[in-house]
Design an enzyme around this catalytic site. Structure first.
Site, short mmCIF file in Angstrom:
data_model
loop_
_atom_site.label_atom_id
_atom_site.label_comp_id
_atom_site.label_asym_id
_atom_site.label_seq_id
_atom_site.Cartn_x
_atom_site.Cartn_y
_atom_site.Cartn_z
CE LYS A 36 -3.72 -2.43 2.42
NZ LYS A 36 -4.49 -2.67 3.66
CD GLN A 46 -3.34 -4.33 6.74
OE1 GLN A 46 -3.50 -3.26 6.18
NE2 GLN A 46 -3.65 -5.47 6.16
CG ASP A 70 -9.58 -0.35 5.31
OD1 ASP A 70 -9.39 -0.71 4.13
OD2 ASP A 70 -8.77 -0.57 6.22
N1 GUN Z 1 -6.47 -7.07 6.13
C1 GUN Z 1 -6.72 -7.77 4.99
N2 GUN Z 1 -7.32 -6.96 4.07
C2 GUN Z 1 -7.45 -5.75 4.65
C3 GUN Z 1 -8.00 -4.50 4.20
O1 GUN Z 1 -8.49 -4.35 3.08
N3 GUN Z 1 -7.94 -3.48 5.11
C4 GUN Z 1 -7.42 -3.64 6.35
N4 GUN Z 1 -7.43 -2.60 7.16
N5 GUN Z 1 -6.91 -4.78 6.80
C5 GUN Z 1 -6.92 -5.81 5.95
#
Ligand code: GUN
Length: 281
Positions: A50, A94, A117
């Site tokens: 990311k 996350q 998110d």
């Molecule tokens: N863990 C796995 N996929 C994601 C996501 O799209 N966002 C977040 N915050 N954690 C994750």
């Protein structure tokens, strides 16, 4: 018949190039805050991806990398700091968080207008009511974009999801229902799952079980979306047995290079939207 391979990597690159162009015209770079607790191997890779993608398109990120044993209060303080910092446009926590932390409480403390998110109940609630949330979760948004490329009219389609998570299954089920699909959400307690998947025009596997879906699970010509990122003998593979289904399916997303890159692109799309929202643009 050989399945069409749905190239998420190329589509994501197009979306990111478009974002880069738009960001270059802004006076200040949009800014994403990432809160990561602990050192889970997969989470470290996802967060790095990311950040790298954000950097490449001129977006700023700040990583709050906290120790595994961080307290609930400390995490809430950081969320509060990000909520109040005008320079931060988007916040993600996350997942999964270490077990001693209350994920719901932490997600619910994010300002919904910075919740890129799309996990905050304000945003999931509006989606559920078929109204427009500030943000929709990145993976479901990426999956919808991929599906629309091969199936522009979703009305009446029979869709089966394997997995009912907050991150993928639940928001995706709602997006598909809002597009007039008939949606079946299956999970670990579902009985006779194959009888359901065999009827699916569109099948989405998001369960984290390597190569679970075989050719006798699917309808001929079905669109298959593979959300799995599993490691097997040092190789990455999905929840769908690609080699087994490729002659029977109509279209399939590869792993890697399918849903994964789209998730990153959609997160940065959401962060750009957050910038516009906070600047009344
Ligand atoms: N863990 C796995 N996929 C994601 C996501 O799209 N966002 C977040 N915050 N954690 C994750």
């Amino acid at each position: 018949m050989t399945a069409k391979i749905m190239d998420g990597k190329s589509l994501a690159e197009e979306i990111l190039a478009d974002l880069q162009k738009k960001i270059s015209q802004l006076p200040v770079a949009p800014h994403l805050a990432i809160i990561l607790a602990g050192d889970d191997d997969s989470s470290l890779i996802y967060v790095r991806n990311k950040q790298k993608a954000a950097e490449k398109i001129g977006m700023q990120t700040t990583l709050f990398h906290l120790p595994e044993n961080v307290s609930q209060e400390e995490v809430l303080n950081i969320v509060d700091h990000c909520n109040n910092d005008e320079k931060i446009n988007g916040i993600i926590v996350q997942l999964p968080l270490p077990k001693h932390l209350n994920s719901n409480l932490i997600i619910n403390s994010i300002n919904p207008q910075k919740d890129v998110d799309g996990f905050h109940p304000y945003n999931t609630g509006l989606l559920q009511n078929n109204e427009k949330p500030y943000f929709v979760a990145a993976t479901p948004l990426g999956i919808m974009t991929l599906i629309k490329q091969v199936c522009p009219d979703l009305s009446g389609k029979n869709v089966v999801l394997i997995g009912a998570s907050l991150i993928v299954g639940r928001p995706l089920a709602t997006l598909l229902l809002n597009q007039e699909c008939t949606v079946t959400v299956t999970h670990i307690h579902t009985l006779n799952i194959r009888e359901l998947t065999q009827k699916a025009d569109i099948l989405v596997a998001a369960c984290g079980v390597s190569k679970l879906v075989k050719k006798d699970w699917i309808k001929p010509g079905a669109i298959l979306i593979d959300v799995g990122i599993n490691r097997e003998n040092g190789k990455v593979c999905g929840d769908i047995d690609f080699a087994d289904i490729v002659e029977k399916a109509g279209a399939v997303t590869p792993v890697p290079g399918g849903v994964g890159p789209m998730t990153v692109a959609m997160l940065l799309h959401n962060t750009f939207q957050a910038y516009l929202l906070q600047h009344n643009l």
